[in-house]
Design a protein around this motif. Structure first.
Motif, mmCIF file in Angstrom:
data_model
loop_
_atom_site.group_PDB
_atom_site.id
_atom_site.type_symbol
_atom_site.label_atom_id
_atom_site.label_comp_id
_atom_site.label_asym_id
_atom_site.label_seq_id
_atom_site.Cartn_x
_atom_site.Cartn_y
_atom_site.Cartn_z
ATOM 1 N N ARG A 167 0.821 -1.213 0.000
ATOM 2 C CA ARG A 167 0.000 0.000 0.000
ATOM 3 C C ARG A 167 0.858 1.268 0.000
ATOM 4 N N PRO A 170 4.923 2.404 -4.470
ATOM 5 C CA PRO A 170 4.371 2.314 -5.831
ATOM 6 C C PRO A 170 5.008 1.196 -6.640
ATOM 7 N N GLN A 231 -2.425 -9.344 -3.698
ATOM 8 C CA GLN A 231 -2.996 -8.198 -4.417
ATOM 9 C C GLN A 231 -4.358 -8.533 -5.008
ATOM 10 N N GLU A 236 -11.380 -4.135 -4.747
ATOM 11 C CA GLU A 236 -11.138 -3.108 -5.758
ATOM 12 C C GLU A 236 -10.945 -1.748 -5.079
ATOM 13 N N PRO A 239 -5.182 0.468 -2.475
ATOM 14 C CA PRO A 239 -3.937 0.964 -3.063
ATOM 15 C C PRO A 239 -2.872 -0.105 -3.264
ATOM 16 N N ARG A 241 -3.221 -2.882 -4.641
ATOM 17 C CA ARG A 241 -3.406 -3.521 -5.948
ATOM 18 C C ARG A 241 -2.658 -2.784 -7.055
ATOM 19 N N THR A 242 -2.353 -1.521 -6.823
ATOM 20 C CA THR A 242 -1.689 -0.725 -7.859
ATOM 21 C C THR A 242 -0.170 -0.784 -7.763
ATOM 22 N N CYS A 243 0.363 -1.405 -6.722
ATOM 23 C CA CYS A 243 1.813 -1.518 -6.580
ATOM 24 C C CYS A 243 2.359 -2.420 -7.688
ATOM 25 N N LEU A 244 3.370 -1.959 -8.397
ATOM 26 C CA LEU A 244 3.964 -2.705 -9.500
ATOM 27 C C LEU A 244 5.103 -3.579 -8.991
#
Length: 301
Positions: A167, A170, A231, A236, A239, A241-244
């Motif tokens: 979370r 990034p 993830q 939905e 945050p 889930r957006t970590c690369l």
């Protein structure tokens, strides 16, 4: 009526075990430092040096003692009980305690903190085993791998730490070749304990006074796959889930992190273990004779 005396009821596994016992015809007596957190429990601090002879309620010849508290704390309590009231221990038909696979995975660590942890676990297991052998009380020691899961209001700290990192960051870089993990859900560990209690005394595990088993979940997955599954299981908009997640060659990964060894050898070695296989333990479904459950058993929140 048989009675189970439960220590560590305010842990995720303890709560899951309590729910299983409530559905059976077995009487359950819970003990906690914070009895107000449980509907039915008794005051007990495992760190106390003086133990009262009436510490256990409804102690009868069919009683069992189950402890989900750290074995380092439990061993100290059991030693005090052995020194002051050994006859109380003799009343138990069996004792089940939980240790950790860290006893083996961290025994050869190069940082002193992890080696010390492994030694404390070994000493604690030896203390509990010696007492039970001396009093001829069957003992089962379980060494679970990474425990995860939310059960009621109780939640683990292992997976939640990883979720917190996902979370906050990034991007996370990982070694291309990561090791295997075998996370076990709190309910799986509770089921293992409940299964053996139901099978006693016919279970082969009690043929010897003391038995120790390293247990894990039903899936052996890479560290990268572990993070990806976490993830996907999150709702939905989370945050995390957006970590690369990017992989780089192992040599480059550890070279870039090498300065960390000067700051915190413990943290650096914990990162090194990303490439270690901390798996190969007995899957829970084998011990409970059930269908395998993939990781994660339930979504994280």
């Amino acid at each position: 009526m048989a009675t189970i005396h439960l220590l560590g009821a305010t842990t995720p596994t303890g709560h899951a075990f309590s729910e299983l016992v409530k559905k059976s015809a077995v009487n359950l007596e819970c003990y906690s430092r914070y009895p107000e957190k449980l509907i039915k429990s008794h005051q007990l601090d495992l760190n106390e040096d003086i133990i009262q002879p009436d510490i256990f309620h409804e102690l009868n010849p069919g009683s069992s003692l189950v402890c989900f508290a750290p074995i380092v704390i439990f061993s100290k309590f059991l030693q005090c009980l052995y020194d002051q009231h050994p006859d109380l221990i003799k009343n138990f038909k069996c004792i089940i305690a939980c240790s950790s696979t860290s006893i083996s995975t961290k025994s050869f660590a190069y940082n002193s903190f992890d080696r010390s942890l492994s030694r404390r676990l070994k000493k604690s297991e030896f203390t509990v085993s010696s007492i039970c052998d001396d009093l001829d009380v069957p003992l089962l020691t379980l060494r679970p791998s990474m425990i995860y899961g939310r059960v009621g209001e109780y939640i683990d700290q292992n997976i939640m730490l990883l979720i917190s990192l996902l979370r906050r960051l990034p991007i996370i870089f990982l070694p291309r070749q990561s090791g295997l993990r075998q996370p076990i859900h709190s309910t799986q560990l509770a089921n293992i304990v409940f299964t053996y209690l139901n099978e006693f005394p016919g279970a082969k595990i009690y043929n010897k006074p003391s038995k120790c088993i390293s247990v894990g979940g039903d899936s052996e997955i890479t560290y990268i796959d572990l993070l990806k599954r976490i993830q996907v299981s999150l709702p939905e908009g989370d945050p995390a889930r957006t970590c690369l997640l990017f992989t780089i060659p192992n040599r480059l990964f550890f070279f870039l992190l090498s300065p960390l060894v000067l700051i915190s050898p413990k943290l650096y070695e914990s990162i090194l273990r990303i490439s270690c296989d901390l798996s190969g333990f007995t899957p829970s479904y084998i011990l409970t004779d059930s269908e395998p459950c993939p990781f994660p058993i339930d979504p994280f929140s």
